[in-house]
Scaffold this motif. Structure first.
Motif, short mmCIF file in Angstrom:
data_model
loop_
_atom_site.label_atom_id
_atom_site.label_comp_id
_atom_site.label_asym_id
_atom_site.label_seq_id
_atom_site.Cartn_x
_atom_site.Cartn_y
_atom_site.Cartn_z
N LYS A 1 -6.31 11.19 1.76
CA LYS A 1 -6.27 9.85 1.17
C LYS A 1 -7.60 9.46 0.32
N VAL B 1 2.47 2.98 5.74
CA VAL B 1 1.15 3.37 6.31
C VAL B 1 1.27 3.75 7.65
N HIS C 1 -13.97 2.40 2.67
CA HIS C 1 -13.71 1.75 4.06
C HIS C 1 -15.26 1.79 4.64
N ASP D 1 -4.90 -3.35 -2.27
CA ASP D 1 -3.74 -2.41 -1.81
C ASP D 1 -4.19 -1.05 -2.39
N THR D 2 -5.27 -1.08 -3.32
CA THR D 2 -5.54 0.36 -3.64
C THR D 2 -7.00 0.65 -3.47
N ARG D 3 -7.45 0.79 -2.13
CA ARG D 3 -8.67 0.78 -1.50
C ARG D 3 -9.27 2.03 -2.11
N ASN E 1 5.79 4.81 1.56
CA ASN E 1 5.59 3.47 1.68
C ASN E 1 5.50 2.63 2.91
N ARG F 1 0.84 -1.26 0.21
CA ARG F 1 0.11 0.02 -0.02
C ARG F 1 0.90 1.26 0.10
N LYS F 2 0.66 1.96 -0.85
CA LYS F 2 1.31 3.54 -0.80
C LYS F 2 0.24 4.34 -0.30
N GLN G 1 -13.17 -3.34 3.81
CA GLN G 1 -12.52 -2.65 2.91
C GLN G 1 -12.85 -3.26 1.49
#
Length: 170
Positions: free
Chosen positions: A49, A146, A100, A95-97, A144, A2-3, A91
């Motif tokens: 985000k 979280v 939520h 990884d590109t959520r 990088n 996750r970025k 979720q």
């Protein structure tokens, strides 16, 4: 991996919330008493985000588990309480959520806390700007990591939360 990406406010976020809220109403039906857009994407002008945080309030939190398969069919991963007793968390997007979902039973103090935080930021643009700038700075510093991003904003979040609850209850 996750970025951590923080962007300027996107005018499409309320629409994205409304579209997903309609899907949740279709799944949970009369179990839902209300659905709130929470988190940074719910505050106009706040850097965030690009993940839509949603908070359905339900009649009975225990009933939520019976909807896990229906949630999976629309792309959600059920995470149980995920660290907050009395919550059901989902979720969407891996990884590109993208979304939520934090579900609480109506009357749960955690639900009130989220609404107070959101409403306080909506009413106090100077605090929202300070919070957004910190998040942007942390995202650049820890793109990088979280956990470091979350830890970096923790003190300010707690400070805002204390102010928000006092303000909200007044």
């Amino acid at each position: 991996m996750r970025k951590v990406v923080v962007t300027d406010h996107n005018e499409k976020w309320p629409l994205m919330f409304a579209e997903e809220a309609a899907k949740l109403r279709g799944i949970f039906g009369s179990e839902i008493t209300s659905i709130h857009h929470i988190g940074s994407t719910s505050v106009k002008g706040l850097k965030a985000k690009p993940i839509i945080d949603m908070m359905p309030l339900v009649k009975n939190i225990e009933s939520v588990d019976s909807f896990n398969d229906a949630m999976k069919k629309i792309g959600y991963e059920a995470k149980g309480e995920n660290g907050i007793p009395g919550r059901r968390y989902f979720q969407k997007g891996g990884d590109t959520r993208t979304h939520h979902v934090h579900i609480f039973e109506s009357g749960n103090h955690e639900g009130e806390r989220h609404i107070a935080f959101r409403d306080y930021l909506r009413a106090h643009s100077d605090t929202a700007e300070k919070y957004g700038n910190l998040k942007e700075s942390l995202a650049k510093r820890f793109p990088n990591d979280v956990e470091a991003y979350i830890k970096g904003k923790e003190q300010l979040v707690l400070e805002i939360e204390r102010q928000a609850i006092t303000w909200y209850q007044a």
